[in-house]
Design a protein around this motif. Structure first.
Motif, PDB file in Angstrom:
ATOM      1  N   THR A 111       0.831  -1.201   0.000  1.00 50.97           N
ATOM      2  CA  THR A 111       0.000   0.000   0.000  1.00 50.97           C
ATOM      3  C   THR A 111       0.864   1.250   0.000  1.00 50.97           C
ATOM      4  O   THR A 111       0.631   2.202  -0.760  1.00 50.97           O
ATOM      5  CB  THR A 111      -0.929   0.015   1.234  1.00 50.97           C
ATOM      6  OG1 THR A 111      -1.796  -1.116   1.174  1.00 50.97           O
ATOM      7  CG2 THR A 111      -1.773   1.276   1.268  1.00 50.97           C
ATOM      8  N   ALA A 112       1.895   1.264   0.858  1.00 50.10           N
ATOM      9  CA  ALA A 112       2.800   2.411   0.908  1.00 50.10           C
ATOM     10  C   ALA A 112       3.554   2.570  -0.407  1.00 50.10           C
ATOM     11  O   ALA A 112       3.714   3.683  -0.930  1.00 50.10           O
ATOM     12  CB  ALA A 112       3.788   2.239   2.065  1.00 50.10           C
ATOM     13  N   GLY A 113       4.021   1.448  -0.977  1.00 50.23           N
ATOM     14  CA  GLY A 113       4.751   1.506  -2.241  1.00 50.23           C
ATOM     15  C   GLY A 113       3.891   1.986  -3.390  1.00 50.23           C
ATOM     16  O   GLY A 113       4.371   2.728  -4.264  1.00 50.23           O
ATOM     17  N   SER A 114       2.619   1.603  -3.389  1.00 55.87           N
ATOM     18  CA  SER A 114       1.729   2.048  -4.471  1.00 55.87           C
ATOM     19  C   SER A 114       1.520   3.552  -4.412  1.00 55.87           C
ATOM     20  O   SER A 114       1.353   4.202  -5.448  1.00 55.87           O
ATOM     21  CB  SER A 114       0.393   1.317  -4.383  1.00 55.87           C
ATOM     22  OG  SER A 114      -0.303   1.672  -3.198  1.00 55.87           O
ATOM     23  N   ALA A 115       1.555   4.113  -3.192  1.00 51.74           N
ATOM     24  CA  ALA A 115       1.413   5.565  -3.057  1.00 51.74           C
ATOM     25  C   ALA A 115       2.688   6.288  -3.465  1.00 51.74           C
ATOM     26  O   ALA A 115       2.655   7.311  -4.168  1.00 51.74           O
ATOM     27  CB  ALA A 115       1.048   5.919  -1.613  1.00 51.74           C
ATOM     28  N   ARG A 126      -5.044   5.286   6.247  1.00 55.37           N
ATOM     29  CA  ARG A 126      -4.265   4.131   5.781  1.00 55.37           C
ATOM     30  C   ARG A 126      -2.802   4.276   6.161  1.00 55.37           C
ATOM     31  O   ARG A 126      -2.139   3.297   6.505  1.00 55.37           O
ATOM     32  CB  ARG A 126      -4.428   3.960   4.268  1.00 55.37           C
ATOM     33  CG  ARG A 126      -5.815   3.454   3.888  1.00 55.37           C
ATOM     34  CD  ARG A 126      -6.053   3.503   2.401  1.00 55.37           C
ATOM     35  NE  ARG A 126      -5.207   2.570   1.699  1.00 55.37           N
ATOM     36  CZ  ARG A 126      -5.084   2.543   0.369  1.00 55.37           C
ATOM     37  NH1 ARG A 126      -5.767   3.395  -0.375  1.00 55.37           N
ATOM     38  NH2 ARG A 126      -4.309   1.663  -0.212  1.00 55.37           N
ATOM     39  N   TRP A 127      -2.266   5.518   6.118  1.00 60.13           N
ATOM     40  CA  TRP A 127      -0.893   5.728   6.589  1.00 60.13           C
ATOM     41  C   TRP A 127      -0.775   5.389   8.076  1.00 60.13           C
ATOM     42  O   TRP A 127       0.228   4.821   8.525  1.00 60.13           O
ATOM     43  CB  TRP A 127      -0.452   7.169   6.348  1.00 60.13           C
ATOM     44  CG  TRP A 127      -0.031   7.455   4.940  1.00 60.13           C
ATOM     45  CD1 TRP A 127      -0.589   8.345   4.076  1.00 60.13           C
ATOM     46  CD2 TRP A 127       1.067   6.862   4.226  1.00 60.13           C
ATOM     47  NE1 TRP A 127       0.063   8.332   2.868  1.00 60.13           N
ATOM     48  CE2 TRP A 127       1.095   7.436   2.932  1.00 60.13           C
ATOM     49  CE3 TRP A 127       2.021   5.884   4.545  1.00 60.13           C
ATOM     50  CZ2 TRP A 127       2.032   7.079   1.963  1.00 60.13           C
ATOM     51  CZ3 TRP A 127       2.960   5.521   3.582  1.00 60.13           C
ATOM     52  CH2 TRP A 127       2.951   6.122   2.312  1.00 60.13           C
ATOM     53  N   THR A 128      -1.802   5.726   8.855  1.00 60.92           N
ATOM     54  CA  THR A 128      -1.806   5.391  10.278  1.00 60.92           C
ATOM     55  C   THR A 128      -1.799   3.876  10.469  1.00 60.92           C
ATOM     56  O   THR A 128      -1.068   3.336  11.312  1.00 60.92           O
ATOM     57  CB  THR A 128      -3.034   6.007  10.974  1.00 60.92           C
ATOM     58  OG1 THR A 128      -3.016   7.427  10.805  1.00 60.92           O
ATOM     59  CG2 THR A 128      -3.033   5.666  12.456  1.00 60.92           C
ATOM     60  N   ALA A 129      -2.610   3.173   9.657  1.00 60.18           N
ATOM     61  CA  ALA A 129      -2.642   1.711   9.734  1.00 60.18           C
ATOM     62  C   ALA A 129      -1.281   1.116   9.384  1.00 60.18           C
ATOM     63  O   ALA A 129      -0.822   0.157  10.021  1.00 60.18           O
ATOM     64  CB  ALA A 129      -3.717   1.161   8.798  1.00 60.18           C
ATOM     65  N   ILE A 130      -0.607   1.692   8.389  1.00 61.69           N
ATOM     66  CA  ILE A 130       0.722   1.214   8.006  1.00 61.69           C
ATOM     67  C   ILE A 130       1.709   1.392   9.155  1.00 61.69           C
ATOM     68  O   ILE A 130       2.488   0.487   9.485  1.00 61.69           O
ATOM     69  CB  ILE A 130       1.214   1.961   6.747  1.00 61.69           C
ATOM     70  CG1 ILE A 130       0.395   1.517   5.534  1.00 61.69           C
ATOM     71  CG2 ILE A 130       2.704   1.707   6.506  1.00 61.69           C
ATOM     72  CD1 ILE A 130       0.615   2.382   4.309  1.00 61.69           C
ATOM     73  N   THR A 276      -4.584  -4.368  11.661  1.00 54.81           N
ATOM     74  CA  THR A 276      -4.329  -3.269  10.727  1.00 54.81           C
ATOM     75  C   THR A 276      -4.571  -3.694   9.292  1.00 54.81           C
ATOM     76  O   THR A 276      -5.077  -2.914   8.475  1.00 54.81           O
ATOM     77  CB  THR A 276      -2.892  -2.747  10.873  1.00 54.81           C
ATOM     78  OG1 THR A 276      -1.961  -3.845  10.766  1.00 54.81           O
ATOM     79  CG2 THR A 276      -2.682  -2.057  12.208  1.00 54.81           C
ATOM     80  N   GLY A 277      -4.239  -4.932   8.968  1.00 57.13           N
ATOM     81  CA  GLY A 277      -4.487  -5.422   7.611  1.00 57.13           C
ATOM     82  C   GLY A 277      -5.967  -5.503   7.307  1.00 57.13           C
ATOM     83  O   GLY A 277      -6.422  -5.083   6.235  1.00 57.13           O
ATOM     84  N   ILE A 278      -6.738  -6.040   8.250  1.00 60.51           N
ATOM     85  CA  ILE A 278      -8.182  -6.133   8.045  1.00 60.51           C
ATOM     86  C   ILE A 278      -8.797  -4.739   7.948  1.00 60.51           C
ATOM     87  O   ILE A 278      -9.673  -4.488   7.115  1.00 60.51           O
ATOM     88  CB  ILE A 278      -8.835  -6.950   9.184  1.00 60.51           C
ATOM     89  CG1 ILE A 278      -8.417  -8.422   9.067  1.00 60.51           C
ATOM     90  CG2 ILE A 278     -10.353  -6.826   9.139  1.00 60.51           C
ATOM     91  CD1 ILE A 278      -8.926  -9.300  10.189  1.00 60.51           C
ATOM     92  N   TYR A 279      -8.319  -3.819   8.781  1.00 60.62           N
ATOM     93  CA  TYR A 279      -8.831  -2.447   8.706  1.00 60.62           C
ATOM     94  C   TYR A 279      -8.594  -1.849   7.323  1.00 60.62           C
ATOM     95  O   TYR A 279      -9.477  -1.197   6.752  1.00 60.62           O
ATOM     96  CB  TYR A 279      -8.167  -1.563   9.757  1.00 60.62           C
ATOM     97  CG  TYR A 279      -8.462  -0.092   9.547  1.00 60.62           C
ATOM     98  CD1 TYR A 279      -9.671   0.458   9.957  1.00 60.62           C
ATOM     99  CD2 TYR A 279      -7.542   0.732   8.888  1.00 60.62           C
ATOM    100  CE1 TYR A 279      -9.961   1.800   9.737  1.00 60.62           C
ATOM    101  CE2 TYR A 279      -7.825   2.076   8.660  1.00 60.62           C
ATOM    102  CZ  TYR A 279      -9.033   2.599   9.091  1.00 60.62           C
ATOM    103  OH  TYR A 279      -9.311   3.919   8.855  1.00 60.62           O
ATOM    104  N   THR A 280      -7.388  -2.073   6.771  1.00 64.19           N
ATOM    105  CA  THR A 280      -7.063  -1.525   5.456  1.00 64.19           C
ATOM    106  C   THR A 280      -8.014  -2.043   4.396  1.00 64.19           C
ATOM    107  O   THR A 280      -8.529  -1.289   3.566  1.00 64.19           O
ATOM    108  CB  THR A 280      -5.607  -1.878   5.079  1.00 64.19           C
ATOM    109  OG1 THR A 280      -4.719  -1.303   6.033  1.00 64.19           O
ATOM    110  CG2 THR A 280      -5.257  -1.339   3.701  1.00 64.19           C
ATOM    111  N   PHE A 281      -8.283  -3.369   4.426  1.00 61.18           N
ATOM    112  CA  PHE A 281      -9.187  -3.948   3.429  1.00 61.18           C
ATOM    113  C   PHE A 281     -10.625  -3.466   3.622  1.00 61.18           C
ATOM    114  O   PHE A 281     -11.326  -3.184   2.654  1.00 61.18           O
ATOM    115  CB  PHE A 281      -9.128  -5.474   3.488  1.00 61.18           C
ATOM    116  CG  PHE A 281      -7.870  -6.050   2.913  1.00 61.18           C
ATOM    117  CD1 PHE A 281      -7.523  -5.821   1.591  1.00 61.18           C
ATOM    118  CD2 PHE A 281      -7.019  -6.812   3.693  1.00 61.18           C
ATOM    119  CE1 PHE A 281      -6.353  -6.350   1.053  1.00 61.18           C
ATOM    120  CE2 PHE A 281      -5.853  -7.345   3.163  1.00 61.18           C
ATOM    121  CZ  PHE A 281      -5.522  -7.108   1.845  1.00 61.18           C
TER     122      PHE A 281
END
Length: 290
Positions: A111-115, A126-130, A276-281
């Protein structure tokens, strides 16, 4: 009703894919008790190459290999090579559940790399989740404490090569065959094993080790097929969180085969990564429905 049934099938297939991946890891780790890394890489790559060659031939012949000259395919293969060497090196020297748990930061790194590299929009949530997910990894790795194991950092480094692989995969054109890419990757990884061979002493291969590696090749191939099916079945945002079922498989296998039980900090780190992964999805799903 049809969508609900489709999602149910997708969830089952995703969990089957995760079982395939972890069974591959288990068999490779068992083979690593008597064989060096380069020998394992060469033998497993050979079995995967044979299986995929037969599959590609009966599916459509080898006409699907032409698009493999894309730059994104080359980058993906380089990522796979780096990930294979680093992850297997760590897997041979640390508990299966710990190595698997560290890999669960991969969706967050992607996710971070795609941004950063693909220009995709990533909001502050999403940055917070990362960031929180990386804290979970630190609980597992624990640098500077008595529980620190340098091989945890090796496994963590493998995540970045996996992210490179996955980001390059996003850039491949639709006419590139998944099986053809896996076929070419098996060749590249096998060549890497041959190049590493002079630095390690190869051992006689017992029937048991050969069976482990043949089984590993079969399980990882099935895992690739199942995960493709999962991504094409139902709602991806519903199905994707079940990737984390691999941690449950890893803990169960680690206990049954090696009597490994993750300690409390590792369990907390695993829980943070899963949350955090589930939150992102779920966040992605909510945005897609707006």
């Amino acid at each position: 009703m049809a969508e609900r049934q489709s999602n149910g099938l997708g969830i089952l297939v995703m969990m089957a894919a995760m079982a395939g991946f972890i069974l591959n890891d288990m068999l490779v780790k068992l083979a690593g008790e008597s064989l060096p890394l380069s020998q394992i890489v060469v033998l497993r790559s050979f079995f995967v190459f044979v299986l995929l060659s037969g599959l590609i031939y009966f599916q459509s012949g080898f006409s699907t290999l032409a698009p493999l000259r894309e730059k994104a395919v080359t980058i993906r293969i380089l990522g796979e090579i780096g990930a294979t060497v680093l992850y297997l090196s760590a897997l041979f020297r640390m508990p299966l559940a710990n190595a698997t748990a560290i890999l669960q930061v991969l969706p967050l790194v992607v996710t971070a790399g795609s941004a950063l590299f693909l220009g995709e929009r990533v909001g502050w949530r999403r940055w917070t989740a990362i960031t929180i997910g990386l804290m979970g990894v630190l609980l597992i790795v624990r640098p500077g404490l008595a529980g620190f194991d340098s091989w945890s950092l090796v496994a963590f480094s493998a995540v970045f090569f996996m992210a490179l692989r996955d980001l390059a995969t996003r850039q491949m054109s639709p006419n590139v065959s998944t099986f053809a890419v896996a076929w070419l990757t098996s060749i590249a990884v096998g060549i890497l094993g041959i190049l590493l061979a002079p630095f390690e002493e190869w051992q006689p291969v017992s029937a048991g080790s050969l069976l482990f590696l043949a089984g590993a090749a079969g399980f990882i191939l099935l895992a690739y097929v199942f995960i493709i099916m999962a991504m094409r079945t139902g709602d991806i945002a519903v199905i994707s969180p079940f990737r984390y079922s691999i941690i449950l498989w890893a803990i169960a296998i680690g206990y049954l085969v090696w009597d490994d039980i993750p300690d409390l900090p590792t369990q907390v780190g695993i829980a943070i990564l899963v949350a955090t992964g589930i939150y992102t999805f779920l966040r992605e799903r909510g945005q897609s429905q707006q």
